[in-house]
Scaffold this motif. Structure first.
Motif, PDB file in Angstrom:
ATOM      1  N   UNK A 177      70.528  59.188  22.421  1.00  0.00           N
ATOM      2  CA  UNK A 177      72.340  58.492  22.045  1.00  0.00           C
ATOM      3  C   UNK A 177      72.561  58.904  20.669  1.00  0.00           C
ATOM      4  N   UNK A 178      72.040  58.649  19.860  1.00  0.00           N
ATOM      5  CA  UNK A 178      72.532  58.212  18.348  1.00  0.00           C
ATOM      6  C   UNK A 178      72.709  60.793  17.725  1.00  0.00           C
ATOM      7  N   UNK A 179      70.832  60.391  18.499  1.00  0.00           N
ATOM      8  CA  UNK A 179      70.941  62.255  17.917  1.00  0.00           C
ATOM      9  C   UNK A 179      72.311  63.089  17.904  1.00  0.00           C
ATOM     10  N   UNK A 180      72.853  63.067  19.799  1.00  0.00           N
ATOM     11  CA  UNK A 180      73.606  63.730  20.202  1.00  0.00           C
ATOM     12  C   UNK A 180      74.426  63.318  19.830  1.00  0.00           C
ATOM     13  N   UNK A 181      74.754  61.798  19.617  1.00  0.00           N
ATOM     14  CA  UNK A 181      76.587  61.420  18.968  1.00  0.00           C
ATOM     15  C   UNK A 181      76.523  62.478  17.448  1.00  0.00           C
ATOM     16  N   UNK A 182      75.374  62.263  16.684  1.00  0.00           N
ATOM     17  CA  UNK A 182      75.008  63.007  15.277  1.00  0.00           C
ATOM     18  C   UNK A 182      75.208  64.629  15.354  1.00  0.00           C
ATOM     19  N   UNK A 183      74.744  65.437  16.592  1.00  0.00           N
ATOM     20  CA  UNK A 183      74.526  66.854  16.814  1.00  0.00           C
ATOM     21  C   UNK A 183      76.126  66.668  16.701  1.00  0.00           C
ATOM     22  N   UNK A 184      76.667  66.120  17.795  1.00  0.00           N
ATOM     23  CA  UNK A 184      77.414  67.177  17.698  1.00  0.00           C
ATOM     24  C   UNK A 184      78.947  67.115  16.852  1.00  0.00           C
ATOM     25  N   UNK A 185      79.051  65.356  16.419  1.00  0.00           N
ATOM     26  CA  UNK A 185      79.930  65.168  15.006  1.00  0.00           C
ATOM     27  C   UNK A 185      79.707  66.363  14.214  1.00  0.00           C
ATOM     28  N   UNK A 299      75.738  60.704  27.502  1.00  0.00           N
ATOM     29  CA  UNK A 299      76.369  59.998  28.755  1.00  0.00           C
ATOM     30  C   UNK A 299      74.950  59.145  29.290  1.00  0.00           C
ATOM     31  N   UNK A 300      73.766  60.117  29.359  1.00  0.00           N
ATOM     32  CA  UNK A 300      72.865  59.405  30.044  1.00  0.00           C
ATOM     33  C   UNK A 300      71.996  58.878  29.306  1.00  0.00           C
ATOM     34  N   UNK A 301      71.663  58.715  27.977  1.00  0.00           N
ATOM     35  CA  UNK A 301      70.737  58.375  26.951  1.00  0.00           C
ATOM     36  C   UNK A 301      70.050  56.992  27.534  1.00  0.00           C
ATOM     37  N   UNK A 302      71.628  56.034  27.234  1.00  0.00           N
ATOM     38  CA  UNK A 302      71.193  54.473  26.897  1.00  0.00           C
ATOM     39  C   UNK A 302      71.388  54.216  28.953  1.00  0.00           C
ATOM     40  N   UNK A 303      71.965  54.318  29.732  1.00  0.00           N
ATOM     41  CA  UNK A 303      71.060  54.055  30.992  1.00  0.00           C
ATOM     42  C   UNK A 303      69.855  54.379  31.880  1.00  0.00           C
ATOM     43  N   UNK A 304      69.628  55.717  30.655  1.00  0.00           N
ATOM     44  CA  UNK A 304      68.225  56.344  30.934  1.00  0.00           C
ATOM     45  C   UNK A 304      67.387  54.902  30.633  1.00  0.00           C
ATOM     46  N   UNK A 305      67.055  54.130  29.362  1.00  0.00           N
ATOM     47  CA  UNK A 305      66.306  53.184  29.103  1.00  0.00           C
ATOM     48  C   UNK A 305      66.586  51.798  29.499  1.00  0.00           C
ATOM     49  N   UNK A 310      64.249  47.969  33.675  1.00  0.00           N
ATOM     50  CA  UNK A 310      64.339  47.291  34.938  1.00  0.00           C
ATOM     51  C   UNK A 310      64.314  48.084  36.407  1.00  0.00           C
ATOM     52  N   UNK A 311      63.083  49.739  36.579  1.00  0.00           N
ATOM     53  CA  UNK A 311      62.115  49.952  37.694  1.00  0.00           C
ATOM     54  C   UNK A 311      60.488  50.255  36.974  1.00  0.00           C
ATOM     55  N   UNK A 312      60.632  50.199  35.743  1.00  0.00           N
ATOM     56  CA  UNK A 312      59.274  50.668  35.308  1.00  0.00           C
ATOM     57  C   UNK A 312      59.102  52.563  34.801  1.00  0.00           C
ATOM     58  N   UNK A 313      58.992  52.850  33.147  1.00  0.00           N
ATOM     59  CA  UNK A 313      59.027  53.702  32.460  1.00  0.00           C
ATOM     60  C   UNK A 313      58.456  55.236  33.241  1.00  0.00           C
ATOM     61  N   UNK A 314      57.153  54.669  34.171  1.00  0.00           N
ATOM     62  CA  UNK A 314      57.340  56.233  35.585  1.00  0.00           C
ATOM     63  C   UNK A 314      58.231  56.608  36.464  1.00  0.00           C
ATOM     64  N   UNK A 315      58.642  55.739  37.362  1.00  0.00           N
ATOM     65  CA  UNK A 315      59.485  55.726  37.394  1.00  0.00           C
ATOM     66  C   UNK A 315      60.930  56.667  37.454  1.00  0.00           C
ATOM     67  N   UNK A 316      61.429  55.660  36.377  1.00  0.00           N
ATOM     68  CA  UNK A 316      62.791  56.860  36.194  1.00  0.00           C
ATOM     69  C   UNK A 316      62.273  58.052  35.641  1.00  0.00           C
ATOM     70  N   UNK A 317      61.119  58.480  35.059  1.00  0.00           N
ATOM     71  CA  UNK A 317      60.650  60.183  34.419  1.00  0.00           C
ATOM     72  C   UNK A 317      60.353  60.668  35.897  1.00  0.00           C
ATOM     73  N   UNK A 353      66.120  60.759  30.888  1.00  0.00           N
ATOM     74  CA  UNK A 353      65.548  60.114  31.393  1.00  0.00           C
ATOM     75  C   UNK A 353      63.552  60.107  31.188  1.00  0.00           C
ATOM     76  N   UNK A 354      63.318  60.945  31.537  1.00  0.00           N
ATOM     77  CA  UNK A 354      62.041  61.537  30.592  1.00  0.00           C
ATOM     78  C   UNK A 354      61.520  61.719  29.748  1.00  0.00           C
ATOM     79  N   UNK A 355      63.066  61.898  28.535  1.00  0.00           N
ATOM     80  CA  UNK A 355      62.858  61.939  27.258  1.00  0.00           C
ATOM     81  C   UNK A 355      62.995  60.691  26.630  1.00  0.00           C
ATOM     82  N   UNK A 356      63.147  60.097  27.094  1.00  0.00           N
ATOM     83  CA  UNK A 356      63.431  58.449  26.684  1.00  0.00           C
ATOM     84  C   UNK A 356      62.341  57.579  27.025  1.00  0.00           C
ATOM     85  N   UNK A 357      61.843  57.968  28.730  1.00  0.00           N
ATOM     86  CA  UNK A 357      60.040  56.986  28.713  1.00  0.00           C
ATOM     87  C   UNK A 357      59.594  57.702  28.413  1.00  0.00           C
TER      88      UNK A 357
END
Length: 444
Positions: A177-185, A299-305, A310-317, A353-357
């Motif tokens: 999340x912070x990487x994407x925000x920093x890149x845009x700014x 948008x996706x980074x924090x919900x991906x974490x 909540x559902x497990x890393x494999x499932x999220x990926x 989702x896979x990047x974060x997990x």
């Protein structure tokens, strides 16, 4: 060959999966009762560091090198390769040094701070170095990229060291999340303020990040391990076990990570050429696609974490790779760039989702005295995906006679990554299945 301590632990404590993970009563009593948001915010500053430095360097370094050397493209390529050379040398070395520090009861943070401070100095002097000719420019690049690559593997290892197992996906979500925000700014700052001022603002921001790491992060002290438990010989034994499949799921995660980076590299390198050819738009308009991808990452980074927790890393990926493949196939059918923009944002949100997990799943079975080196291997695996992507895709586009198959290629890579994650046994790499528990940092 002497067996790795990781393997000895795995054989002694492995619980057949699926099934509930073994719990340590002592660590359970110390586990925080609520998500460690402060710790996730702090380790996420490593992503902000990447977002501050990466876009500015990608935008301005090639131009300065070209201005210093003229149109001698082979020499330009040689100078631009400095980053890759230092990555190959320093990422594993810094991982090993940080592992030795942890094995001796020390900390990784001083190595991270040293690298970030060096990068800040490099960012500050880089624009002025061009006035000294190519020698001054190369010296500034060596200083800058040494700092960037020195902090990479220890900082990744800190995600596992500083966050309890269950919440490590939140840590990597904060990084993304912070990487994407920093890149845009900082892309906007570079465009609005010009190179020199943008680099000075970036240097100041990076110094603030270094000060925060130095004064606020507090690593828990760990029992000293034997010196050979954090050395090259032990690492080689552990990697051999991963290749043979002794550690469940590790080999599949390596392959999925390589394909994930290959997919991203395909987009970042070739989308501009694809869009101008296919949609007949100006090169300036192609930036809309890259902005959409960055916004999707935010948008996706924090919900991906949160989904990984909540559902497990494999499932999220699996969910992320599946949604991403569907978006890429849809992108192959759209007729205009305007139609592609929302799908690109959705594809990027799925990519998180896979990047974060992936990293938390990969690091779960690794004890603290190996995390720096294994984080280095994880990073080098990603670098390999990027390195093979450009020549491979270039050859495929030559065969196709154009860039039209871009999104089909990305979808194929994503589908293979989905299949790789399916090979990860259920429960392997999930929260609280590893050899030890860790605690969130406390403010200093």
């Amino acid at each position: 060959m002497k067996r790795s301590p990781l393997l000895r632990h795995h054989r002694a404590t492995h619980v057949p999966l699926p099934g509930p993970p073994r719990k340590n009563p002592e660590s359970a009593s110390l586990r925080p009762s609520r998500p460690p948001y402060l710790a996730a915010l702090l380790v996420g500053l490593g992503g902000l560091f990447a977002g501050v430095t990466g876009p500015l360097l990608s935008t301005f370094v090639p131009i300065l090198v070209r201005d210093a050397l003229g149109d001698r493209r082979s020499l330009i390529g040689a100078v631009m390769a400095i980053d890759n050379v230092l990555l190959l040398l320093l990422v594993p070395l810094a991982g090993l040094l940080s592992d030795r520090a942890r094995a001796g009861g020390g900390r990784r943070v001083p190595i991270v701070v040293a690298g970030v401070v060096m990068a800040a100095i490099g960012m500050a002097v880089f624009p002025a170095s061009a006035a000294l000719g190519i020698g001054g420019l190369i010296a500034a690049m060596v200083l800058l990229y040494t700092g960037i690559n020195l902090q990479r593997s220890p900082l990744h290892a800190l995600v596992a060291d500083l966050l309890p197992s269950r919440y490590r996906s939140l840590g990597t979500a904060s990084v993304t999340f912070q990487m994407c925000v920093g890149a845009i700014v900082f892309l906007m700052l570079g465009r609005a303020l010009g190179m020199r001022i943008a680099f000075l603002v970036a240097a100041g921001t990076v110094l603030v990040i270094a000060a925060t790491f130095a004064w606020v992060l507090r690593e828990e002290t760990s029992p000293a391990a034997r010196p050979d438990e954090a050395g090259w010989q032990s690492l080689i034994a552990t990697l051999g076990a991963a290749i043979r499949g002794t550690l469940p799921g590790l080999r599949a995660v390596f392959f999925a990570t390589l394909l994930l980076q290959l997919t991203f590299q395909t987009f970042s390198t070739w989308f501009a050429l694809h869009a101008t050819e296919r949609f007949a738009v100006r090169p300036e308009d192609v930036a809309l696609g890259f902005i959409a991808w960055a916004i999707g990452g935010v948008i996706g980074a924090l919900p991906a974490g949160a989904l990984g927790v909540r559902f497990g890393r494999r499932t999220a990926m699996l969910l992320g790779f599946g949604l991403m493949c569907a978006c890429l196939l849809a992108l192959d059918r759209v007729a205009t760039l305007a139609q592609a923009v929302p799908l690109l944002a959705l594809a990027s949100a799925s990519w998180t989702l896979p990047t974060v997990n992936a990293f938390p799943l990969f690091m779960e079975p690794i004890p603290h005295q190996h995390r720096g080196m294994l984080a280095a291997v994880f990073l080098l695996c990603m670098a390999l995906g990027g390195a093979i992507g450009d020549p491979l895709n270039g050859s495929l586009f030559d065969l196709a006679g154009g860039y039209r198959p871009l999104f089909v290629l990305m979808a194929v890579y994503t589908a293979f990554a989905f299949l790789a994650v399916l090979l990860v046994p259920r429960g392997a790499g999930e929260a609280n299945t590893g050899p030890e528990e860790n605690f969130a940092p406390r403010p200093g």
